[in-house]
Each structure stands twice: as C-alpha cells, then as structure tokens.
Design a protein around this motif. Structure first.
Motif, PDB file in Angstrom:
ATOM      1  N   THR A  13       0.837  -1.217   0.000  1.00 15.29           N
ATOM      2  CA  THR A  13       0.000   0.000   0.000  1.00 15.29           C
ATOM      3  C   THR A  13       0.862   1.254   0.000  1.00 15.29           C
ATOM      4  O   THR A  13       0.476   2.270  -0.577  1.00 15.29           O
ATOM      5  N   ILE A  37     -14.505  -1.890  -1.033  1.00 15.27           N
ATOM      6  CA  ILE A  37     -14.673  -3.326  -0.794  1.00 15.27           C
ATOM      7  C   ILE A  37     -13.283  -3.926  -0.577  1.00 15.27           C
ATOM      8  O   ILE A  37     -12.337  -3.576  -1.275  1.00 15.27           O
ATOM      9  N   ALA A  38     -13.180  -4.837   0.387  1.00 14.04           N
ATOM     10  CA  ALA A  38     -11.912  -5.521   0.674  1.00 14.04           C
ATOM     11  C   ALA A  38     -10.821  -4.528   1.078  1.00 14.04           C
ATOM     12  O   ALA A  38      -9.732  -4.495   0.495  1.00 14.04           O
ATOM     13  N   HIS A  44      -5.064   2.192   2.910  1.00  9.51           N
ATOM     14  CA  HIS A  44      -5.517   2.969   1.749  1.00  9.51           C
ATOM     15  C   HIS A  44      -6.611   3.956   2.162  1.00  9.51           C
ATOM     16  O   HIS A  44      -6.585   5.118   1.765  1.00  9.51           O
ATOM     17  N   PRO A  62     -14.742  -8.543   4.999  1.00 12.56           N
ATOM     18  CA  PRO A  62     -15.413  -9.620   5.731  1.00 12.56           C
ATOM     19  C   PRO A  62     -14.571 -10.158   6.890  1.00 12.56           C
ATOM     20  O   PRO A  62     -15.080 -10.878   7.746  1.00 12.56           O
ATOM     21  N   THR A  90     -18.586  -9.997  -0.646  1.00 11.14           N
ATOM     22  CA  THR A  90     -19.270  -9.872  -1.944  1.00 11.14           C
ATOM     23  C   THR A  90     -20.023 -11.146  -2.316  1.00 11.14           C
ATOM     24  O   THR A  90     -20.875 -11.117  -3.199  1.00 11.14           O
ATOM     25  N   ASN A 113      -6.988  -5.037  -5.315  1.00  9.98           N
ATOM     26  CA  ASN A 113      -6.298  -6.309  -5.032  1.00  9.98           C
ATOM     27  C   ASN A 113      -7.172  -7.357  -4.337  1.00  9.98           C
ATOM     28  O   ASN A 113      -6.720  -8.023  -3.394  1.00  9.98           O
ATOM     29  N   ILE A 117      -7.214 -12.505  -5.615  1.00  6.73           N
ATOM     30  CA  ILE A 117      -6.871 -13.197  -4.366  1.00  6.73           C
ATOM     31  C   ILE A 117      -8.153 -13.690  -3.701  1.00  6.73           C
ATOM     32  O   ILE A 117      -8.326 -13.616  -2.482  1.00  6.73           O
ATOM     33  N   SER A 118      -9.069 -14.137  -4.499  1.00  3.54           N
ATOM     34  CA  SER A 118     -10.318 -14.748  -4.018  1.00  3.54           C
ATOM     35  C   SER A 118     -10.925 -15.495  -5.213  1.00  3.54           C
ATOM     36  O   SER A 118     -10.534 -15.250  -6.351  1.00  3.54           O
TER      37      SER A 118
END
Ligand SMILES: C[S@@+](CC[C@H](N)C(=O)[O-])C[C@H]1O[C@@H](n2cnc3c(N)ncnc32)[C@H](O)[C@@H]1O
Length: 208
Positions: A13, A37-38, A44, A62, A90, A113, A117-118
C-alpha cells in the motif's frame, strides 16, 4: 484494561497508494460516499480520504481482524469523513451498506487487489453488488494485475499467477475481457484502463 486493536501493515500500500490516488482523483465523482470493498489493513482508506476531503470513505472487509485494523488506523487520524468499517462479503446477496444511513449517498466503489486473491465468485458478487448499490453513472474502480486477451502482460505477473494458484486453485490473475463481460452482464461498462506501476492496471467501470 482497554486493549487497542492490532494494526495490519501491507507494505504494497505504501508503494501503490500515490499512483492509485492520482487515478481516483481523476475518475471519481466530485462528491459522495466512496464504498471500499476488501479494505484489508485500512491503510488505503486513511491515505485516500485525507487527500479527498470532499468525500466520505466507507471501508469494509469480511475479515474481523481487518476491520479491527481499519479501526486502529482510524484511531491515529480520527478523520470524520471515514465511516466505521462494514462487514461486506461480496459472496453475499445483501450487503449491510444497503440498509445503513449514510451522510451522503454512495457514488462510487473501490476494490483494490481482491479479484485475483479470491475465487471468481467474489468478482461475480462484486459486480452484482455494484449493480444494486451504485446510482446511474456511479463508478466502480478496480486495481490489480490483469491478463489482456488471455496473455499475461509481464513474466512477473505470470509467476505471481502461478504462486496464487499454488496457494488456492480458485485464485488467479483474471482476464480483462472476462471482467468486462461480467460488468456488462450487470449493467456496467468499461470506461478506460490506466497502466500502473509494477504491471498492474486501474480498471474504471461505469453503471449505465
Ligand atoms: C490482498 S488483500 C487486499 C487488501 C487491500 N485492498 C490492499 O490492497 O491492501 C484481499 C482482501 O480481500 C478480502 N476479501 C476476500 N474475499 C472477499 C470477498 N468475497 N468479499 C469482500 N472482501 C473479500 C480479504 O479479507 C482481504 O482483506
């Protein structure tokens, strides 16, 4: 004794926040709440909103430890335009943001990102959620590595893709065409992409 939550540190970051901020300033609506989201560590969120005083920033993740980290970073700055983090996954069909009262309506969403990574279903849920949450002309900003027309844009991205898949076979660098098609199925269209350092891409989508 009151225990202060642990801050997470995501070194990337510190490297990507400045170039991302430059693109956000260019593509985000002038006002409104930006739903992230995430958010991960929350670094950030703290950095962006400090440079965008006209917006509210609504972080989410989450993962409880990440939400605690976001709150811990917030404690240092105590900026009024960062809202408390929400538990948004999500994969779920209803997000808490759809029932909370906000100081300004959501005009854009930012997701950095996460998509690689999901599992792919997270991207599907992200687009479905964007269709529900964003107003007409609302912006969805994505950041990460992407394949273009099935090809990696750099050898380092190909290695990264292999390492992601070795950690979890459902993870991996996505193809921009697939993202664009998925967006289209949910009423969003690709506005533009911006090449970013370290072979990443900013992907800017708009709800029509
Ligand atoms: C690599 S981290 C990125 C965090 C942050 N955006 C950054 O760039 O430092 C990926 C984040 O995605 C979150 N995540 C994974 N699956 C998700 C999902 N289905 N919905 C929302 N967030 C998810 C994880 O909890 C994690 O915080």
């Amino acid at each position: 004794m009151i225990m202060r939550a642990q801050k997470k540190h995501a070194p990337a970051t510190d490297r990507n926040r400045e170039p991302i901020l430059a693109v956000l300033k260019d593509c985000l609506p002038e006002h409104g709440t930006i739903l992230e989201i995430a958010s991960g560590s929350g670094q950030h969120a703290i950095y962006f909103v400090d440079h965008m005083p006209g917006h509210y920033w609504l972080p989410s993740d989450p993962d409880l430890a990440s939400r605690d980290s976001i709150s811990a970073w917030w404690w240092d700055v105590q900026l009024k335009n960062i809202l408390p983090p929400l538990n948004i996954n999500t994969l779920e069909n209803f997000w808490p943001v759809e029932k909370v009262e906000l100081p300004l309506p959501v005009t854009a969403m930012v997701c950095i990102n996460m998509i690689h990574i999901s599992p792919w279903e997270s991207a599907v849920g992200l687009m479905k959620g964007a269709a529900r949450v964003l107003p007409e002309d609302g912006i969805l900003y994505l950041y990460g590595p992407y394949k273009i027309d099935g090809e990696h844009t750099a050898p380092s991205n190909e290695l990264f893709d292999l390492s992601l898949q070795s950690q979890n076979p459902d993870w991996g660098v996505r193809d921009l065409n697939d993202i664009s098609s998925l967006a289209g199925e949910n009423g969003l269209s690709l506005v533009k992409t911006v090449p970013m350092p370290a072979n990443n891409l900013s992907v800017i989508l708009r709800k029509s």
